[in-house]
Motif scaffolding. Structure first.
Motif, PDB file in Angstrom:
ATOM      1  N   CYS A  47       7.330   1.165   9.232  1.00  0.00           N
ATOM      2  CA  CYS A  47       8.464   0.997   8.333  1.00  0.00           C
ATOM      3  C   CYS A  47       7.891   0.508   6.999  1.00  0.00           C
ATOM      4  O   CYS A  47       6.711   0.160   6.910  1.00  0.00           O
ATOM      5  N   THR A  48       8.697   0.469   5.960  1.00  0.00           N
ATOM      6  CA  THR A  48       8.163   0.111   4.643  1.00  0.00           C
ATOM      7  C   THR A  48       8.237  -1.380   4.351  1.00  0.00           C
ATOM      8  O   THR A  48       7.592  -1.856   3.419  1.00  0.00           O
ATOM      9  N   SER A  65      13.599  -1.895   4.693  1.00  0.00           N
ATOM     10  CA  SER A  65      13.313  -0.717   5.512  1.00  0.00           C
ATOM     11  C   SER A  65      14.498   0.232   5.553  1.00  0.00           C
ATOM     12  O   SER A  65      14.343   1.459   5.482  1.00  0.00           O
ATOM     13  N   THR A  67       5.048  -4.405  10.267  1.00  0.00           N
ATOM     14  CA  THR A  67       5.513  -3.065   9.885  1.00  0.00           C
ATOM     15  C   THR A  67       5.046  -1.938  10.801  1.00  0.00           C
ATOM     16  O   THR A  67       5.525  -0.806  10.661  1.00  0.00           O
ATOM     17  N   ASP A  85      13.313  -1.168  12.532  1.00  0.00           N
ATOM     18  CA  ASP A  85      13.314  -1.470  11.105  1.00  0.00           C
ATOM     19  C   ASP A  85      12.204  -2.422  10.674  1.00  0.00           C
ATOM     20  O   ASP A  85      11.865  -2.494   9.497  1.00  0.00           O
ATOM     21  N   ASN A  86      11.648  -3.180  11.603  1.00  0.00           N
ATOM     22  CA  ASN A  86      10.544  -4.091  11.285  1.00  0.00           C
ATOM     23  C   ASN A  86       9.998  -4.668  12.578  1.00  0.00           C
ATOM     24  O   ASN A  86      10.488  -4.356  13.671  1.00  0.00           O
TER      25      ASN A  86
END
Length: 505
Positions: free
Chosen positions: A66-67, A74, A362, A322-323
């Motif tokens: 994820c970013t 995210s 991440t 998401d994380n």
């Protein structure tokens, strides 16, 4: 004239046939689920057979990211195709924040809309709503999911631990009594409001830190709320309700004879972990483990619904998170204690977790299922990031992204479905403190920052250092050996690339 009519009919028929042949797309997006939280990723003391089935019949990534190591960034990236750090106000949002995704840009759901799909979001939103402050919750709140590209939405506004604790369907609070209007704020309690801080005797799960505001269902939340008593949900109903709404949307798309894109943002396993009663006490890992079991069940319910409707063979399913994971994130729910007792590692071999700059923050589960296109029971070690879903699906749909519109999303569709092992050229990761990291060719550079080595409250390694950090992830996946001084040229190279990317708009 007759030839013209027949030709027109033939063209319409071919378009309908083409639409029906296009695969449905379902993104199952879990919350706070770590790399080591699924049995198909090596988890011990927990079993996730329905998610494992996706991996056994699809492609499992070992180096997908994820970013951001927190939820809002995210989610912003996966839907907008842009790194969240490019826009102010995209860190963890309060429940009364305004919409963060600009309504005038191309988004992942808009790509599907343009390709003739019907689109929906079900579950957790946490990207803000409306464009006025304070938000008037007693009427339709706009802009929101609709303006971002979703034809249908059934959400709660932020997370389960934040007010307002209500369902919203297409921008309107469900079950709201007009004689009991809602107000929400994050500064002070309303007169007469019962809070976890002042009435701990009312709580069925105690706050470890921060979650001592408005009480709903015997659980303290972040933030305060007045009114809306009839509209408040109970935690135990969330999974059932979201599953039902997701299936209702799938049925509606069948009636409309259109392919669907469904972004199902599963609320589990974010705190407060209070799963349906059928799952309580069923794991060895406290409420967190019970929430994983409920999440696995939700995936199974959706898979069964697709199979019963004859849609499973023509649906691309992506499962991810998401994380990274967190154990104690504000409640005494016995998650940290049971994990310590059993030696359970929610991030697998990786250091760090939610909020962290380290890989545990991440590097997440990422599974792709697509019968007859994705080879069953395969594994990819390619570097992949969720921000590329927009450009990758645009490629699949033969939709061109606007040339004059900036995006960080790149086409890695062949990598995503296992037809190629091409790595993403590089990715940028955003920890909570915004000290960005960059990963390229197996090397990871972390920018210097001030802060604690161990994040207080959550007891997670932050990855923060006042010095440059450089790790060779191929040889040192746990990021134990800082090679910055030994490879100054590599540090300079990655630092330059990071600064170049930050300057791009």
């Amino acid at each position: 004239m007759k030839k013209s009519i027949l030709l027109s009919f033939f063209c319409v028929a071919m378009l309908l046939l083409h639409a029906q042949q296009r695969p449905n797309v379902l993104i199952l997006y879990a919350d706070d689920l770590g790399y080591g939280d699924l049995s198909c990723y090596g988890a011990q003391h927990i079993s996730t057979p329905r998610i494992d089935w996706l991996a056994e019949n699809g492609l499992r990534f070992t180096n997908a990211h994820c970013t951001g190591s927190t939820c809002t960034p995210s989610r912003f990236s996966i839907l907008s195709g842009r790194y969240a750090w490019r826009k102010k106000g995209t860190n963890i949002l309060p429940g009364n924040a305004n919409l963060t995704i600009p309504t005038d840009i191309t988004t992942l759901p808009k790509v599907f809309q343009h390709a003739g799909y019907t689109t929906a979001v079900v579950g957790k939103w946490h990207l803000g709503l409306g464009d006025t402050f304070p938000i008037d919750w007693n009427k339709e709140v706009t802009p929101g999911p609709k303006e971002v590209g979703f034809d249908y939405s059934f959400i709660f506004p932020a997370t389960a631990d934040r007010t307002p604790t209500v369902f919203m369907e297409n921008g309107t609070i469900l079950g709201l009594d007009s004689l009991d209007p809602i107000q929400v704020n994050y500064k002070h309690a309303y007169p007469g409001e019962l809070t976890g801080k002042n009435h701990p005797e009312m709580l069925k799960i105690k706050s470890s830190q921060g979650h001592d505001g408005h009480i709903v269902n015997g659980i303290g939340r972040i933030g305060f709320m007045e009114g809306g008593k009839r509209a408040e949900w109970t935690d135990e109903e969330l999974g059932y309700t979201f599953n039902t709404k997701a299936i209702d949307f799938i049925d509606q798309s069948l009636q409309e004879k259109k392919p669907f894109f469904l972004y199902y943002a599963i609320h589990n396993i974010h705190v407060p972990r209070m799963p349906g009663t059928a799952f309580k006490g069923k794991s060895q890992l406290g409420y967190r483990g019970d929430a994983i079991l409920e999440m696995n069940h939700s995936v199974g319910v959706i898979l069964d619904a697709l199979k019963d409707r004859g849609l499973l063979e023509n649906t691309i399913i992506i499962f991810s998170s998401d994380n990274g994971p967190v154990l104690d994130d504000g409640y005494f729910d016995n998650s940290a204690e049971t994990a310590a007792k059993l030696g359970y590692k929610p991030a697998g071999i990786y250091r760090g977790g939610k909020y962290s700059a380290l890989e545990g923050g991440t590097r997440i589960p990422f599974i792709v299922y697509w019968p007859k296109h994705v080879k069953p029971n395969t594994v990819s070690n390619a570097l992949f990031t969720q921000v590329d879903l927009m450009a990758s699906f645009a490629k699949m749909l033969h939709e061109k992204l606007p040339l004059n519109e900036f995006t960080d999303s790149r086409d890695y569709f062949t990598t995503m479905i296992g037809k190629s092992d091409r790595d993403r050229n590089y990715i940028i990761e955003q920890p909570e403190n915004m000290a960005l990291c960059i990963v390229k060719d197996g090397w990871k550079y972390l920018t210097p920052a001030n802060g604690p080595a161990i994040l207080p409250g959550v007891n997670i390694e932050s990855g923060i250092s006042q010095e440059d950090q450089l790790y060779n992830l191929k040889n040192d996946p746990r990021e134990l050996h800082n090679l910055a001084r030994a490879y100054p040229q590599k540090v300079a190279e990655l630092k330059k690339l990071l600064e170049k990317t930050k300057a791009e708009m």
